[in-house]
Design a protein around this motif. Structure first.
Motif, PDB file in Angstrom:
ATOM      1  N   VAL A  25      66.888  40.370  44.080  1.00 16.14           N
ATOM      2  CA  VAL A  25      68.240  40.928  44.232  1.00 16.14           C
ATOM      3  C   VAL A  25      68.192  42.293  44.921  1.00 16.14           C
ATOM      4  O   VAL A  25      68.973  42.572  45.833  1.00 16.14           O
ATOM      5  N   ILE A  26      67.254  43.133  44.521  1.00 19.79           N
ATOM      6  CA  ILE A  26      67.143  44.474  45.112  1.00 19.79           C
ATOM      7  C   ILE A  26      66.733  44.395  46.580  1.00 19.79           C
ATOM      8  O   ILE A  26      67.295  45.088  47.436  1.00 19.79           O
ATOM      9  N   ILE A  27      65.770  43.547  46.896  1.00 18.46           N
ATOM     10  CA  ILE A  27      65.359  43.397  48.296  1.00 18.46           C
ATOM     11  C   ILE A  27      66.498  42.814  49.128  1.00 18.46           C
ATOM     12  O   ILE A  27      66.709  43.210  50.276  1.00 18.46           O
ATOM     13  N   GLY A  28      67.241  41.885  48.558  1.00 17.05           N
ATOM     14  CA  GLY A  28      68.354  41.258  49.269  1.00 17.05           C
ATOM     15  C   GLY A  28      69.502  42.207  49.567  1.00 17.05           C
ATOM     16  O   GLY A  28      70.330  41.927  50.441  1.00 17.05           O
ATOM     17  N   ARG A  29      69.579  43.334  48.867  1.00 15.32           N
ATOM     18  CA  ARG A  29      70.664  44.296  49.105  1.00 15.32           C
ATOM     19  C   ARG A  29      70.612  44.901  50.496  1.00 15.32           C
ATOM     20  O   ARG A  29      71.616  45.400  50.992  1.00 15.32           O
ATOM     21  N   ASP A  30      69.435  44.891  51.138  1.00 17.12           N
ATOM     22  CA  ASP A  30      69.284  45.482  52.465  1.00 17.12           C
ATOM     23  C   ASP A  30      69.854  44.603  53.570  1.00 17.12           C
ATOM     24  O   ASP A  30      69.913  45.021  54.725  1.00 17.12           O
ATOM     25  N   TYR A  31      70.256  43.382  53.255  1.00 21.70           N
ATOM     26  CA  TYR A  31      70.764  42.445  54.257  1.00 21.70           C
ATOM     27  C   TYR A  31      72.234  42.151  53.993  1.00 21.70           C
ATOM     28  O   TYR A  31      72.754  42.400  52.918  1.00 21.70           O
ATOM     29  N   ALA A  36      80.231  32.148  50.971  1.00 24.18           N
ATOM     30  CA  ALA A  36      79.695  30.826  50.652  1.00 24.18           C
ATOM     31  C   ALA A  36      79.784  29.892  51.856  1.00 24.18           C
ATOM     32  O   ALA A  36      78.935  29.025  52.041  1.00 24.18           O
ATOM     33  N   GLY A  37      80.795  30.084  52.689  1.00 15.28           N
ATOM     34  CA  GLY A  37      80.950  29.267  53.895  1.00 15.28           C
ATOM     35  C   GLY A  37      80.051  29.707  55.033  1.00 15.28           C
ATOM     36  O   GLY A  37      79.598  28.888  55.830  1.00 15.28           O
ATOM     37  N   ARG A  38      79.807  30.998  55.137  1.00 18.34           N
ATOM     38  CA  ARG A  38      78.935  31.559  56.182  1.00 18.34           C
ATOM     39  C   ARG A  38      77.930  32.491  55.513  1.00 18.34           C
ATOM     40  O   ARG A  38      78.139  33.692  55.454  1.00 18.34           O
ATOM     41  N   MET A  39      76.885  31.883  55.020  1.00 17.65           N
ATOM     42  CA  MET A  39      75.890  32.640  54.253  1.00 17.65           C
ATOM     43  C   MET A  39      75.101  33.572  55.156  1.00 17.65           C
ATOM     44  O   MET A  39      74.643  33.184  56.220  1.00 17.65           O
ATOM     45  N   GLY A  40      74.971  34.801  54.684  1.00 17.55           N
ATOM     46  CA  GLY A  40      74.143  35.765  55.378  1.00 17.55           C
ATOM     47  C   GLY A  40      72.713  35.696  54.863  1.00 17.55           C
ATOM     48  O   GLY A  40      72.400  34.934  53.945  1.00 17.55           O
ATOM     49  N   PRO A  41      71.824  36.503  55.432  1.00 17.62           N
ATOM     50  CA  PRO A  41      70.419  36.452  55.018  1.00 17.62           C
ATOM     51  C   PRO A  41      70.174  36.888  53.569  1.00 17.62           C
ATOM     52  O   PRO A  41      69.144  36.559  53.001  1.00 17.62           O
ATOM     53  N   ALA A  42      71.110  37.587  52.958  1.00 19.85           N
ATOM     54  CA  ALA A  42      70.918  38.029  51.573  1.00 19.85           C
ATOM     55  C   ALA A  42      71.476  37.041  50.554  1.00 19.85           C
ATOM     56  O   ALA A  42      71.180  37.148  49.373  1.00 19.85           O
ATOM     57  N   TYR A  43      72.261  36.082  51.009  1.00 15.36           N
ATOM     58  CA  TYR A  43      72.970  35.194  50.092  1.00 15.36           C
ATOM     59  C   TYR A  43      72.016  34.393  49.199  1.00 15.36           C
ATOM     60  O   TYR A  43      72.092  34.459  47.973  1.00 15.36           O
ATOM     61  N   PHE A  44      71.122  33.646  49.806  1.00 15.51           N
ATOM     62  CA  PHE A  44      70.221  32.783  49.038  1.00 15.51           C
ATOM     63  C   PHE A  44      69.293  33.577  48.126  1.00 15.51           C
ATOM     64  O   PHE A  44      69.188  33.265  46.934  1.00 15.51           O
ATOM     65  N   PRO A  45      68.580  34.621  48.625  1.00 12.18           N
ATOM     66  CA  PRO A  45      67.703  35.358  47.704  1.00 12.18           C
ATOM     67  C   PRO A  45      68.467  36.052  46.578  1.00 12.18           C
ATOM     68  O   PRO A  45      67.961  36.152  45.453  1.00 12.18           O
ATOM     69  N   THR A  46      69.680  36.510  46.846  1.00 11.48           N
ATOM     70  CA  THR A  46      70.456  37.187  45.810  1.00 11.48           C
ATOM     71  C   THR A  46      70.892  36.205  44.728  1.00 11.48           C
ATOM     72  O   THR A  46      70.760  36.489  43.530  1.00 11.48           O
ATOM     73  N   ILE A  47      71.396  35.052  45.133  1.00 12.91           N
ATOM     74  CA  ILE A  47      71.827  34.045  44.162  1.00 12.91           C
ATOM     75  C   ILE A  47      70.627  33.536  43.374  1.00 12.91           C
ATOM     76  O   ILE A  47      70.659  33.436  42.140  1.00 12.91           O
ATOM     77  N   LEU A  48      69.543  33.224  44.075  1.00  8.70           N
ATOM     78  CA  LEU A  48      68.348  32.731  43.404  1.00  8.70           C
ATOM     79  C   LEU A  48      67.748  33.794  42.484  1.00  8.70           C
ATOM     80  O   LEU A  48      67.334  33.495  41.367  1.00  8.70           O
ATOM     81  N   GLY A  49      67.727  35.046  42.925  1.00  9.31           N
ATOM     82  CA  GLY A  49      67.230  36.138  42.095  1.00  9.31           C
ATOM     83  C   GLY A  49      68.089  36.348  40.863  1.00  9.31           C
ATOM     84  O   GLY A  49      67.584  36.619  39.773  1.00  9.31           O
TER      85      GLY A  49
END
Length: 153
Positions: A25-31, A36-49
């Motif tokens: 989650v912390i690393i994903g904050r930089d992206y 949900a319709g147009r996921m950015g690079p932080a979406y998946f790691p943040t949700i998974l984290g």
């Protein structure tokens, strides 16, 4: 260990999950997050984290409610064998090819088992090798050699 922790295995596995989840989650904050319709690079790691952190918190709470077994010995030899097998795979996959590398990673990591017998692990390695070649080289078309130049193919 404090007396309110009744299950040390659950507690420490929960702590590890929380650490890795929060790190994602912390690393994903930089992206950029996106939607949900147009996921950015932080979406998946943040949700998974976040989910990983939630699972870890459940484990920590569970360790305080349910009695569990104590932590056993730390399996250093087994960890090193599995790590070594992955390093061998990485070093051999280009030169020896995917087929031989998969067989070796299965056999070397299998040595870590207390029930290791060479025959079944070689058969498993050959089966995994055929599966990986069919999936990654044939079906997906990844540029990996089945048999590398070291083997004369």
């Amino acid at each position: 260990m404090p007396s309110f922790i009744r299950g040390p295995k659950d507690f420490w596995s929960g702590v590890i999950f929380v650490i890795f989840g929060l790190a994602a989650v912390i690393i994903g904050r930089d992206y950029s997050m996106g939607t949900a319709g147009r996921m950015g690079p932080a979406y998946f790691p943040t949700i998974l984290g976040g989910l990983l952190t939630l699972i870890g918190l459940i484990g920590v709470v569970r360790s305080m409610v349910r009695t569990g077994s104590p932590i056993g010995r730390f399996a250093i030899r087994e960890i090193l064998l599995v790590l070594f097998s992955v390093v061998v795979f990485g070093l051999l996959v280009r030169g020896a090819g995917l087929a031989l590398s998969v067989v070796l990673v299965v056999v070397i990591s299998g040595i870590a088992s207390t029930k290791f017998k060479l025959g079944p692990y070689v058969l498993l390695g050959v089966g995994m090798s055929v599966f990986c070649v069919l999936l990654f080289v044939k079906a997906l078309g990844l540029p990996m050699p089945m048999f590398g130049p070291w083997l004369g193919f």
